[in-house]
Design a protein around this motif. Structure first.
Motif, PDB file in Angstrom:
ATOM      1  N   MET A   8      40.446  29.291  70.923  1.00 51.88           N
ATOM      2  CA  MET A   8      39.157  28.617  70.828  1.00 51.88           C
ATOM      3  C   MET A   8      38.057  29.395  71.560  1.00 51.88           C
ATOM      4  N   CYS A   9      38.453  30.223  72.543  1.00 50.33           N
ATOM      5  CA  CYS A   9      37.474  31.054  73.250  1.00 50.33           C
ATOM      6  C   CYS A   9      36.809  32.053  72.312  1.00 50.33           C
ATOM      7  N   ARG A  10      37.479  32.367  71.201  1.00 51.87           N
ATOM      8  CA  ARG A  10      36.945  33.370  70.284  1.00 51.87           C
ATOM      9  C   ARG A  10      35.805  32.837  69.423  1.00 51.87           C
ATOM     10  N   LEU A  11      35.440  31.579  69.613  1.00 50.10           N
ATOM     11  CA  LEU A  11      34.229  31.077  68.955  1.00 50.10           C
ATOM     12  C   LEU A  11      32.959  31.640  69.604  1.00 50.10           C
ATOM     13  N   ILE A  12      33.142  32.410  70.684  1.00 48.32           N
ATOM     14  CA  ILE A  12      32.022  33.187  71.239  1.00 48.32           C
ATOM     15  C   ILE A  12      31.570  34.226  70.213  1.00 48.32           C
ATOM     16  N   ASN A  13      32.506  34.737  69.437  1.00 45.41           N
ATOM     17  CA  ASN A  13      32.236  35.844  68.510  1.00 45.41           C
ATOM     18  C   ASN A  13      31.123  35.590  67.501  1.00 45.41           C
ATOM     19  N   PRO A  14      31.128  34.439  66.785  1.00 49.87           N
ATOM     20  CA  PRO A  14      30.097  34.294  65.748  1.00 49.87           C
ATOM     21  C   PRO A  14      28.679  34.287  66.288  1.00 49.87           C
ATOM     22  N   ILE A  15      28.474  33.728  67.475  1.00 52.13           N
ATOM     23  CA  ILE A  15      27.114  33.691  68.030  1.00 52.13           C
ATOM     24  C   ILE A  15      26.689  35.079  68.475  1.00 52.13           C
ATOM     25  N   LEU A  16      27.433  35.653  69.419  1.00 50.48           N
ATOM     26  CA  LEU A  16      27.048  36.939  69.996  1.00 50.48           C
ATOM     27  C   LEU A  16      27.077  38.052  68.957  1.00 50.48           C
ATOM     28  N   GLY A  17      28.127  38.065  68.108  1.00 50.59           N
ATOM     29  CA  GLY A  17      28.241  39.116  67.093  1.00 50.59           C
ATOM     30  C   GLY A  17      27.125  39.076  66.070  1.00 50.59           C
ATOM     31  N   ALA A  18      26.775  37.867  65.598  1.00 50.30           N
ATOM     32  CA  ALA A  18      25.702  37.740  64.609  1.00 50.30           C
ATOM     33  C   ALA A  18      24.357  38.136  65.199  1.00 50.30           C
ATOM     34  N   VAL A  19      24.084  37.676  66.410  1.00 54.93           N
ATOM     35  CA  VAL A  19      22.797  38.004  67.054  1.00 54.93           C
ATOM     36  C   VAL A  19      22.667  39.511  67.254  1.00 54.93           C
ATOM     37  N   LEU A  20      23.736  40.168  67.706  1.00 52.01           N
ATOM     38  CA  LEU A  20      23.696  41.620  67.892  1.00 52.01           C
ATOM     39  C   LEU A  20      23.508  42.356  66.563  1.00 52.01           C
ATOM     40  N   SER A  21      24.111  41.847  65.495  1.00 53.75           N
ATOM     41  CA  SER A  21      23.936  42.464  64.171  1.00 53.75           C
ATOM     42  C   SER A  21      22.482  42.373  63.729  1.00 53.75           C
ATOM     43  N   TRP A  22      21.859  41.208  63.951  1.00 49.23           N
ATOM     44  CA  TRP A  22      20.452  41.046  63.573  1.00 49.23           C
ATOM     45  C   TRP A  22      19.541  41.947  64.401  1.00 49.23           C
ATOM     46  N   ILE A  23      19.927  42.217  65.659  1.00 51.83           N
ATOM     47  CA  ILE A  23      19.103  43.062  66.527  1.00 51.83           C
ATOM     48  C   ILE A  23      19.324  44.543  66.223  1.00 51.83           C
ATOM     49  N   MET A  24      20.598  44.943  66.028  1.00 50.84           N
ATOM     50  CA  MET A  24      20.937  46.364  65.955  1.00 50.84           C
ATOM     51  C   MET A  24      20.836  46.956  64.553  1.00 50.84           C
ATOM     52  N   LEU A  25      21.088  46.152  63.516  1.00 52.34           N
ATOM     53  CA  LEU A  25      21.151  46.690  62.158  1.00 52.34           C
ATOM     54  C   LEU A  25      19.851  46.412  61.422  1.00 52.34           C
ATOM     55  N   ALA A  26      19.228  47.474  60.934  1.00 49.21           N
ATOM     56  CA  ALA A  26      17.861  47.386  60.408  1.00 49.21           C
ATOM     57  C   ALA A  26      17.726  46.461  59.204  1.00 49.21           C
ATOM     58  N   ASP A  27      18.707  46.423  58.317  1.00 52.80           N
ATOM     59  CA  ASP A  27      18.587  45.663  57.074  1.00 52.80           C
ATOM     60  C   ASP A  27      19.173  44.252  57.184  1.00 52.80           C
ATOM     61  N   GLU A  28      19.437  43.786  58.407  1.00 55.15           N
ATOM     62  CA  GLU A  28      20.012  42.447  58.580  1.00 55.15           C
ATOM     63  C   GLU A  28      19.063  41.559  59.387  1.00 55.15           C
ATOM     64  N   TYR A  29      18.992  40.306  58.965  1.00 53.10           N
ATOM     65  CA  TYR A  29      18.086  39.354  59.615  1.00 53.10           C
ATOM     66  C   TYR A  29      18.653  37.943  59.444  1.00 53.10           C
ATOM     67  N   PRO A  30      18.302  37.038  60.346  1.00 51.21           N
ATOM     68  CA  PRO A  30      18.828  35.668  60.236  1.00 51.21           C
ATOM     69  C   PRO A  30      18.236  34.931  59.040  1.00 51.21           C
ATOM     70  N   THR A  31      19.057  34.142  58.369  1.00 49.98           N
ATOM     71  CA  THR A  31      18.604  33.279  57.282  1.00 49.98           C
ATOM     72  C   THR A  31      19.074  31.861  57.573  1.00 49.98           C
ATOM     73  N   PHE A  32      18.563  30.933  56.822  1.00 51.25           N
ATOM     74  CA  PHE A  32      18.934  29.521  57.023  1.00 51.25           C
ATOM     75  C   PHE A  32      20.440  29.331  56.881  1.00 51.25           C
ATOM     76  N   SER A  33      21.044  29.947  55.850  1.00 50.50           N
ATOM     77  CA  SER A  33      22.472  29.729  55.582  1.00 50.50           C
ATOM     78  C   SER A  33      23.356  30.321  56.670  1.00 50.50           C
ATOM     79  N   THR A  34      23.029  31.552  57.122  1.00 46.50           N
ATOM     80  CA  THR A  34      23.875  32.166  58.143  1.00 46.50           C
ATOM     81  C   THR A  34      23.752  31.436  59.483  1.00 46.50           C
ATOM     82  N   VAL A  35      22.536  31.083  59.870  1.00 48.59           N
ATOM     83  CA  VAL A  35      22.339  30.379  61.146  1.00 48.59           C
ATOM     84  C   VAL A  35      22.990  28.995  61.097  1.00 48.59           C
ATOM     85  N   THR A  36      22.784  28.269  59.987  1.00 46.13           N
ATOM     86  CA  THR A  36      23.373  26.931  59.861  1.00 46.13           C
ATOM     87  C   THR A  36      24.890  27.001  59.839  1.00 46.13           C
ATOM     88  N   GLY A  37      25.436  27.949  59.067  1.00 47.62           N
ATOM     89  CA  GLY A  37      26.884  28.117  59.011  1.00 47.62           C
ATOM     90  C   GLY A  37      27.459  28.453  60.378  1.00 47.62           C
TER      91      GLY A  37
END
Length: 306
Positions: free
Chosen positions: A249-278
């Protein structure tokens, strides 16, 4: 905090930052299995230098079933599926799907492990997380349903979770038999070497000399993470006071931190309603899992006191 739980949290934080660096490394005209093979073989060499000891080949032979499980199922099959899956979908979606790891492993623990069965709160957590998963698949990262390649990527990531979950339970069932850092060294070196050999055969040879600095930075960060994350994870799994389902259950840290870092580090990625809600729906399952059991324990304790 239980020692095993602390180790699991540290490992989960390290794993959460993996996906953006894998995407970055693959962007330098590199293929998934070649990249994974180089990474894990290097990790194995580093860990072997630290854990090399007299009689280690005898120890590997005595625990051959456990080592073969980790090398073939956890490393070769699991990480081949993971790297190809990451290559097929966005970094944010990869991180969010990998956030399903603890919940799928809770189900696996119920089916395979001893004394780690489902209860109403674990079942509710699984159902809630599935809603988040279906939202992501149905809407994708750009508001449109995932295409065939994207769905294949999600399936491969889910396959990786199942294979690694099975291996995690095997390690947990054999608590204390093998030093966790040595365990990591063996699976990384031989598993990485196998991935690389098969990768060169299937994908062709991709030279890794003379690449831009960004490639080596990504590879270096991933090597660092693998050296420490899996070692901490095996320490957590071998803690006698910790259940596999609780650690996962500790690995539920992954979706938050991993997604946020992807949106910050990768140029063609950005948050959308579906990804944030999911992501929020999947993470809310963690609250149901822990808070539900805590609430029942408090009610029982009060009833006992009265």
């Amino acid at each position: 905090m239980k020692k095993g739980l602390l180790y699991a949290i540290i490992a989960s934080v390290l794993w959460a930052i993996v996906t953006p660096f894998i995407k970055q490394g693959l962007s330098y005209d590199f293929t998934p299995m070649n990249f994974a093979g180089i990474r894990f073989t290097l990790v194995g060499i580093i860990l072997f230098a630290y854990t090399w000891h007299k009689g280690m080949w005898r120890e590997i032979k005595q625990n051959s079933r456990l080592f073969l499980n980790l090398i073939l199922i956890n490393m070769f099959l699991g990480y081949t599926a993971f790297y190809i899956g990451v290559d097929f979908v966005s970094g944010a979606i990869s991180s969010i799907i990998m956030g399903m790891t603890p919940l799928i492993n809770v189900l696996l623990a119920h089916l395979i492990a001893r004394n780690d069965k489902l209860n109403i709160y674990k079942t509710c957590s699984l159902l809630v997380s599935l809603i988040g998963l279906f939202l992501i698949i149905g809407m994708g990262s750009d508001g449109k349903p995932l295409d065939t390649k994207g769905i294949a990527g999600v399936v491969l990531l889910l396959l990786n979770i199942i294979l690694q979950g099975y291996s995690a339970i095997s390690v947990s069932e054999d608590k204390g038999k093998v030093n966790p850092i040595f365990l990591n060294a063996v699976q990384m070196f031989f598993g990485g070497l196998l991935i690389y050999i098969v990768g060169v055969s299937v994908e062709g040879f991709h030279p890794f000399i003379g690449k831009p600095a960004g490639f080596y930075i990504s590879l270096g960060v991933l090597v660092f993470i693998s050296v420490f994350a899996f070692s901490f994870w095996f320490m957590a799994l071998q803690d006698a006071k910790s259940k596999v389902s609780d650690l996962n259950m500790c690995r539920l840290i992954n979706p938050i931190l991993g997604a946020v870092l992807s949106w910050i580090m990768l140029a063609d990625e950005y948050p959308t309603f579906s990804t944030v809600t999911g992501m929020l729906i999947i993470v809310s399952s963690l609250i149901i899992y822990f808070k539900g059991e805590t609430l029942v324990k408090r009610i029982k304790n009060k009833g006992t006191q009265t």
